[in-house]
Design an enzyme around this catalytic site. Structure first.
Site, PDB file in Angstrom:
ATOM      1  N   ARG A   1       6.069  76.219  80.221  1.00 51.57           N
ATOM      2  CA  ARG A   1       6.940  75.576  79.243  1.00 51.57           C
ATOM      3  C   ARG A   1       6.832  76.284  77.894  1.00 51.57           C
ATOM      4  NH1 ARG A   1       3.712  74.240  76.191  1.00 51.57           N
ATOM      5  NH2 ARG A   1       5.402  73.800  74.757  1.00 51.57           N
ATOM      6  N   GLY A   2       7.786  75.927  76.993  1.00 52.18           N
ATOM      7  CA  GLY A   2       7.889  76.663  75.731  1.00 52.18           C
ATOM      8  C   GLY A   2       8.897  77.785  75.971  1.00 52.18           C
TER       9      GLY A   2
ATOM     10  N   LYS B   1      16.356  83.626  71.208  1.00 53.67           N
ATOM     11  CA  LYS B   1      16.549  82.166  71.154  1.00 53.67           C
ATOM     12  C   LYS B   1      17.885  81.828  70.484  1.00 53.67           C
ATOM     13  CE  LYS B   1      11.800  81.356  71.739  1.00 53.67           C
ATOM     14  NZ  LYS B   1      10.650  81.177  70.889  1.00 53.67           N
TER      15      LYS B   1
ATOM     16  N   SER C   1       4.636  75.426  69.997  1.00 53.81           N
ATOM     17  CA  SER C   1       5.397  76.673  69.946  1.00 53.81           C
ATOM     18  C   SER C   1       4.409  77.809  69.765  1.00 53.81           C
ATOM     19  CB  SER C   1       6.383  76.638  68.774  1.00 53.81           C
ATOM     20  OG  SER C   1       6.691  77.959  68.360  1.00 53.81           O
TER      21      SER C   1
ATOM     22  N   ARG D   1      15.961  74.547  83.779  1.00 54.52           N
ATOM     23  CA  ARG D   1      15.952  73.710  82.567  1.00 54.52           C
ATOM     24  C   ARG D   1      17.170  74.100  81.729  1.00 54.52           C
ATOM     25  NH1 ARG D   1      10.540  72.716  79.311  1.00 54.52           N
ATOM     26  NH2 ARG D   1      11.705  70.867  78.676  1.00 54.52           N
TER      27      ARG D   1
ATOM     28  N   GLY E   1       9.701  80.727  74.819  1.00 54.12           N
ATOM     29  CA  GLY E   1       9.342  82.128  74.971  1.00 54.12           C
ATOM     30  C   GLY E   1       8.692  82.394  76.325  1.00 54.12           C
TER      31      GLY E   1
ATOM     32  N   CYS F   1       5.157  69.705  68.355  1.00 52.28           N
ATOM     33  CA  CYS F   1       5.232  70.248  69.717  1.00 52.28           C
ATOM     34  C   CYS F   1       4.310  71.453  69.844  1.00 52.28           C
ATOM     35  CB  CYS F   1       6.662  70.598  70.100  1.00 52.28           C
ATOM     36  SG  CYS F   1       6.857  70.903  71.890  1.00 52.28           S
TER      37      CYS F   1
ATOM     38  N   ASP G   1      14.014  76.244  70.582  1.00 47.56           N
ATOM     39  CA  ASP G   1      14.477  76.518  71.947  1.00 47.56           C
ATOM     40  C   ASP G   1      15.803  77.253  71.907  1.00 47.56           C
ATOM     41  OD1 ASP G   1      12.622  74.014  72.243  1.00 47.56           O
ATOM     42  OD2 ASP G   1      12.731  75.061  74.168  1.00 47.56           O
TER      43      ASP G   1
HETATM   44  C1  RUB Z   1       8.823  73.343  73.765  1.00 52.08           C
HETATM   45  C2  RUB Z   1       9.384  73.433  72.386  1.00 52.08           C
HETATM   46  C3  RUB Z   1       8.929  74.598  71.531  1.00 52.08           C
HETATM   47  C4  RUB Z   1       9.928  75.744  71.694  1.00 52.08           C
HETATM   48  C5  RUB Z   1       9.422  77.044  71.079  1.00 52.08           C
HETATM   49  O1  RUB Z   1       9.463  72.366  74.545  1.00 52.08           O
HETATM   50  O2  RUB Z   1      10.222  72.671  71.966  1.00 52.08           O
HETATM   51  O3  RUB Z   1       8.879  74.234  70.193  1.00 52.08           O
HETATM   52  O4  RUB Z   1      10.188  75.982  73.057  1.00 52.08           O
HETATM   53  O5  RUB Z   1       8.252  77.457  71.754  1.00 52.08           O
HETATM   54  P1  RUB Z   1       8.979  72.125  76.076  1.00 52.08           P
HETATM   55  P2  RUB Z   1       7.805  78.998  71.783  1.00 52.08           P
HETATM   56  O6  RUB Z   1       7.520  71.808  76.022  1.00 52.08           O
HETATM   57  O7  RUB Z   1       9.822  70.977  76.566  1.00 52.08           O
HETATM   58  O8  RUB Z   1       9.265  73.405  76.835  1.00 52.08           O
HETATM   59  O9  RUB Z   1       7.661  79.435  70.377  1.00 52.08           O
HETATM   60  O10 RUB Z   1       6.502  78.986  72.538  1.00 52.08           O
HETATM   61  O11 RUB Z   1       8.877  79.760  72.491  1.00 52.08           O
END
Ligand code: RUB
Length: 333
Positions: free
Chosen positions: A25-26, A240, A137, A69, A28, A135, A204
Site C-alpha cells: 500500500r501507499g 502521481k 507516505s 485499487r 509509490g 497516514c 495518491d
Molecule cells: C496511502 C496514502 C499515502 C499516499 C502517498 O493510502 O494515502 O498518503 O499513497 O504515499 P493507502 P507514498 O494506505 O490506502 O494505500 O508517498 O508512499 O506514495
C-alpha cells in the site's frame, strides 16, 4: 479479476492480490510493485513466442493490476509507462526485453524521485520546526526524516489514521530514522494545530488543477492548518499527477469494507445498519501551499505544467480517456 487469470504467473497474481488487500500500500509502493509485476509477467510468459499474442497477454496483465485499487493514479501511470514500450517492438523478443527495461527504469526513477523530493522538500522547513503528518507516505516521511537530520524538524505529530491505522507504519518508519514522534488520534488535529509549523503529507493523485487526493482526513487536516495559518506541503512524485484530469475526468474515490470501521460482531448486532468507509478525500488547491515534486516546488495551481511540460501530455495524446480499463489496448497501438 478478469479473463485468463489462471494463465498469469503466480508472482503476478500475488502482487495483484497484495495490492488489493493492502499488504502492498501507499501510492509509490503500489506503482513500483505494479511495474515489478509487469516485468515478472514478461519474464514468466509461457505462451507462444508471437508479438501479437504477447502484447495481448501484457494488456491483460495490465488490466488485472489496474483493477486492484481505483484511486492512486500512480498505479495506471506505472502500468502505462511499461505498456507503452510495446509500441516500438517489432518482434516478440524485443517486446519482452522492452517490458523488462521499462519496468526497471520506472522503479529506478521512482526511487530517485523520492530522494530528490526529500532533498528539495527538507530545505523548505525552517530550523527547529514541528511537523504534523497524516497516514503513511514514504515520500512525506523521507522529507521529514531528512529535515530532521538537518536540524529542521524537532518533533512530529503523527495521526493514527483510522480506520486502517497507517499511522502506526509511519511511527515505525520515522522511529527508524530516530525522529521524535507523538501519536495523536485523528480527532486531535485541530487541538494540536497551534503547536505545528508545517503539515507534510503525500498524495495518491494530483489533478491538473492542483487538487490533491490523499488518505481520508487529509482535507480536514488541511482545513485546520489553513485556519491556523500553518503551511501545507504535499510531497508527490510526477507519476502521481493524473493526465486524465486534463480532460475533466474525476478521480474515483475508493470505498472499502465496513469491517475496517466496525467489527463483524457489531455489524451482526445491528442488521441493516449503514457504514461508509471512503478511504480518500480531495483537498482543494486553496488549502495547499506547495506541491514538492522531483522537478521542484510548485504552487498547486502549476500542477498542469508537470503534466504538459514535464510529462509531455497533450489533449490529443489522451486518447484512452473514457475508460482506462477498457481502453488499455489503445496504448500499444
Ligand atoms: C496511502 C496514502 C499515502 C499516499 C502517498 O493510502 O494515502 O498518503 O499513497 O504515499 P493507502 P507514498 O494506505 O490506502 O494505500 O508517498 O508512499 O506514495
Amino acid at each position: 479479476m478478469g479473463d485468463g487469470e489462471m494463465s498469469f504467473p503466480q508472482k503476478v497474481l500475488q502482487i495483484a492480490n497484495d495490492i488489493k488487500t493492502m499488504k502492498i500500500r501507499g501510492a509509490g509502493k503500489i506503482a513500483r510493485s505494479a511495474a515489478e509485476a509487469m516485468k515478472e509477467a514478461a519474464l514468466d510468459y509461457s505462451g507462444e513466442a508471437d508479438l501479437v499474442a504477447f502484447k495481448k497477454y501484457m494488456v491483460n496483465v495490465a488490466k488485472l493490476l489496474v483493477s486492484t485499487r481505483p484511486t492512486a493514479v500512480s498505479l495506471p501511470n506505472a502500468v502505462i509507462y511499461v505498456l507503452k514500450s510495446l509500441r516500438e517492438a517489432t518482434s516478440f523478443n524485443e517486446a519482452r526485453n522492452n517490458v523488462v527495461t521499462y519496468a526497471d527504469a520506472f522503479i529506478r526513477n521512482s526511487y530517485e524521485a523520492v530522494r530528490r523530493i526529500s532533498e528539495i522538500g527538507a530545505k523548505r522547513i525552517k530550523e527547529g520546526s514541528i511537523v504534523l503528518t497524516h497516514c503513511h507516505s514514504t515520500t512525506a516521511v523521507e522529507v521529514i526524516a531528512r529535515a530532521y537530520r538537518e536540524g529542521r524538524v524537532i518533533k512530529v505529530y503523527n495521526t493514527e489514521t483510522r480506520p486502517f491505522l497507517q499511522g502506526r507504519i509511519t511511527f515505525a518508519h520515522l522511529r527508524k530514522y530516530g525522529v521524535p514522534v507523538v501519536q495523536i488520534p485523528d480527532s486531535a488535529v485541530r487541538y494540536i494545530m497551534n503547536e505545528v509549523d508545517y503539515v507534510v503529507v503525500g498524495a495518491d493523485t494530483v489533478t491538473s488543477n492542483g487538487a490533491v487526493v490523499n488518505k481520508i482526513g487529509t482535507s480536514q487536516v488541511a482545513l485546520a492548518a489553513k485556519e491556523s495559518r500553518v503551511r501545507v506541503y504535499v510531497a508527490a512524485e510526477s507519476y502521481k499527477f493524473s493526465p486524465l484530469t486534463l480532460v475533466g475526468e474525476l478521480v474515483k474515490i475508493e470505498f472499502r469494507d465496513p469491517e475496517e470501521v466496525v467489527s463483524r460482531e457489531w455489524l451482526s448486532k445491528h442488521p441493516g445498519v449503514q457504514v461508509l468507509n471512503p478511504v480518500f478525500d480531495v483537498t482543494p488547491p486553496e488549502y495547499i501551499d506547495a506541491i514538492i515534486t522531483e522537478y521542484g516546488i510548485l504552487p498547486p495551481q502549476a500542477a498542469i505544467l508537470i503534466l504538459i511540460d514535464k510529462l509531455g501530455w497533450t489533449l490529443d495524446s489522451i486518447k484512452y480517456s473514457e475508460n482506462i480499463l477498457e481502453n488499455l489496448e489503445r496504448i500499444i497501438e
